[in-house]
Design a protein around this motif. Sequence first.
Motif, PDB file in Angstrom:
ATOM      1  N   GLN A  57       0.640  -1.106  -0.045  1.00  0.00           N
ATOM      2  CA  GLN A  57       0.007  -0.187  -0.555  1.00  0.00           C
ATOM      3  C   GLN A  57       0.809   1.120  -0.131  1.00  0.00           C
ATOM      4  O   GLN A  57       0.113   2.172  -0.278  1.00  0.00           O
ATOM      5  N   PHE A  58       2.207   0.755   0.701  1.00  0.00           N
ATOM      6  CA  PHE A  58       3.283   2.184   0.576  1.00  0.00           C
ATOM      7  C   PHE A  58       3.821   2.775  -0.674  1.00  0.00           C
ATOM      8  O   PHE A  58       4.454   3.485  -1.275  1.00  0.00           O
ATOM      9  N   VAL A  59       3.330   1.205  -1.249  1.00  0.00           N
ATOM     10  CA  VAL A  59       4.384   1.236  -3.184  1.00  0.00           C
ATOM     11  C   VAL A  59       3.918   2.443  -3.983  1.00  0.00           C
ATOM     12  O   VAL A  59       2.434   2.542  -4.005  1.00  0.00           O
ATOM     13  N   LYS A  60       5.247   3.606  -4.829  1.00  0.00           N
ATOM     14  CA  LYS A  60       5.228   4.516  -5.893  1.00  0.00           C
ATOM     15  C   LYS A  60       4.287   4.117  -6.519  1.00  0.00           C
ATOM     16  O   LYS A  60       4.944   3.368  -7.317  1.00  0.00           O
ATOM     17  N   GLY A 119       4.503   7.867  -8.459  1.00  0.00           N
ATOM     18  CA  GLY A 119       4.789   8.873  -7.620  1.00  0.00           C
ATOM     19  C   GLY A 119       4.083   9.285  -6.462  1.00  0.00           C
ATOM     20  O   GLY A 119       4.661   9.631  -5.097  1.00  0.00           O
ATOM     21  N   ILE A 120       2.614   8.501  -6.201  1.00  0.00           N
ATOM     22  CA  ILE A 120       2.224   8.692  -5.232  1.00  0.00           C
ATOM     23  C   ILE A 120       1.445   7.472  -4.742  1.00  0.00           C
ATOM     24  O   ILE A 120       1.086   6.052  -5.482  1.00  0.00           O
ATOM     25  N   PRO A 121       2.112   7.168  -3.476  1.00  0.00           N
ATOM     26  CA  PRO A 121       1.543   5.904  -2.796  1.00  0.00           C
ATOM     27  C   PRO A 121      -0.073   5.746  -2.856  1.00  0.00           C
ATOM     28  O   PRO A 121      -1.032   5.740  -3.166  1.00  0.00           O
ATOM     29  N   MET A 122       0.571   4.105  -3.168  1.00  0.00           N
ATOM     30  CA  MET A 122      -0.976   2.622  -3.692  1.00  0.00           C
ATOM     31  C   MET A 122      -2.126   3.379  -3.302  1.00  0.00           C
ATOM     32  O   MET A 122      -2.890   4.034  -3.751  1.00  0.00           O
ATOM     33  N   LEU A 123      -2.226   3.691  -1.726  1.00  0.00           N
ATOM     34  CA  LEU A 123      -3.067   3.449  -0.932  1.00  0.00           C
ATOM     35  C   LEU A 123      -3.970   5.002  -1.327  1.00  0.00           C
ATOM     36  O   LEU A 123      -5.121   5.683  -1.158  1.00  0.00           O
ATOM     37  N   ASP A 171     -10.855  -1.740  -1.092  1.00  0.00           N
ATOM     38  CA  ASP A 171      -9.754  -2.202  -1.265  1.00  0.00           C
ATOM     39  C   ASP A 171      -8.309  -0.955  -0.962  1.00  0.00           C
ATOM     40  O   ASP A 171      -8.795  -0.764  -2.074  1.00  0.00           O
ATOM     41  N   ALA A 172      -7.185  -0.784  -0.155  1.00  0.00           N
ATOM     42  CA  ALA A 172      -6.810   0.413  -1.089  1.00  0.00           C
ATOM     43  C   ALA A 172      -5.558  -0.745  -1.972  1.00  0.00           C
ATOM     44  O   ALA A 172      -4.973   0.503  -3.016  1.00  0.00           O
ATOM     45  N   ALA A 173      -5.827  -1.575  -2.255  1.00  0.00           N
ATOM     46  CA  ALA A 173      -5.540  -2.588  -3.082  1.00  0.00           C
ATOM     47  C   ALA A 173      -5.903  -1.919  -4.530  1.00  0.00           C
ATOM     48  O   ALA A 173      -5.480  -3.334  -4.894  1.00  0.00           O
ATOM     49  N   ARG A 174      -6.728  -1.874  -4.253  1.00  0.00           N
ATOM     50  CA  ARG A 174      -7.424  -1.529  -5.863  1.00  0.00           C
ATOM     51  C   ARG A 174      -7.143  -0.046  -6.188  1.00  0.00           C
ATOM     52  O   ARG A 174      -8.323   0.353  -5.861  1.00  0.00           O
ATOM     53  N   PRO A 175      -6.269   0.989  -6.177  1.00  0.00           N
ATOM     54  CA  PRO A 175      -5.574   2.009  -6.717  1.00  0.00           C
ATOM     55  C   PRO A 175      -6.577   3.191  -8.380  1.00  0.00           C
ATOM     56  O   PRO A 175      -6.625   4.197  -8.261  1.00  0.00           O
ATOM     57  N   ALA A 180      -0.525  -1.499 -13.023  1.00  0.00           N
ATOM     58  CA  ALA A 180      -1.223  -0.865 -12.680  1.00  0.00           C
ATOM     59  C   ALA A 180      -0.687   0.630 -13.034  1.00  0.00           C
ATOM     60  O   ALA A 180      -1.568   1.883 -13.265  1.00  0.00           O
ATOM     61  N   THR A 181       0.225   0.488 -13.026  1.00  0.00           N
ATOM     62  CA  THR A 181       1.069   2.018 -13.450  1.00  0.00           C
ATOM     63  C   THR A 181       1.027   2.579 -14.674  1.00  0.00           C
ATOM     64  O   THR A 181       0.085   3.592 -15.232  1.00  0.00           O
TER      65      THR A 181
END
Length: 223
Positions: free
Chosen positions: A16-19, A22-26, A102-106, A214-215
Motif C-alpha cells: 500500500q506504500f509502494v509508489k 510518484g503517489i503511494p498506492m493507498l 481495498d487500498a490494493a485497488r488504486p 497498474a502504473t
Amino acid sequence: MAGGEGRRAGGELPKQFVKLLGIPMLWWSVMAFHEEDPQTEISIVMHPGFFDDYDIMLSELPREVRDVPVRLVAGGRSRAESVANGIMALPDDAETLIAVHDAARPLVTTELIRRAWECAGANGVAVPVCPVTDSLRELTGDGESVAVDRSRFVSVQTPQTVRADILHRAYRLPERPEFTDDASRVGALGEKVTLFEGDPANIKVTNPRDFAIATALLSGQNR
C-alpha cells in the motif's frame, strides 16, 4: 482497507506504500473518494506497526494532494476485524452509507464511486461486479474437475457500499469460512445484495507484475 502486509507483492515496503507514478498506492483511492465528494469522511484502516511508515508517506506527498482529511484506524488480526474496527466509530443508522474499499485497488474512479453511492442509496447494498471472461473449472476432489458455465459467475470488486445499520449488524455475526468480503456477511443477514456494473480496470494489485499493469493503466486513466 490498508491493513495487510502485502507479502505476495514482494519488496520491503507493504504494497500500500509502494509508489505508482510518484503517489503511494493507498493514496490514489483516498484522492478518488475525496475528489468524488470532498464531504465524504475517509478512514484508513492500517496495522499499527505501519503508522510510522504512514507518517513518512504523508510528509513526502506533494502539497497539492496531502491535505485530504482522513482518520487513521488500527487494523485487527484479520480483514474482518479490521473492517469492524474501521466502522466502530461510524454512525449506525439507516441514513448513512459506508463504502468499504481495498487500498490494493488504486484504479477506482470517481465515476465508479458515484455509482456505488447511488446504487446503495436506492437499494441499501451495492457491490460492483464484472463478467468472468476466463473459462472456469470446478475442482471436485481426487485431482478431478468439471467445466462450469462462466455466464453464471461474476468477479467481485470494491467499493462494496452498504447502509450503515446493515453493515454494523453484518459485522456482529459470528465468523464463518464463507465470509470473504462485506457482501457475503450482508447476504447472511438475509439482505438482498444488489450488483452493479464494475470496471475491468479496477484491478487488485496482488503480485509484483500487477504494479507495472497498474502504473500503465493509471498513466492512461482520465480521473
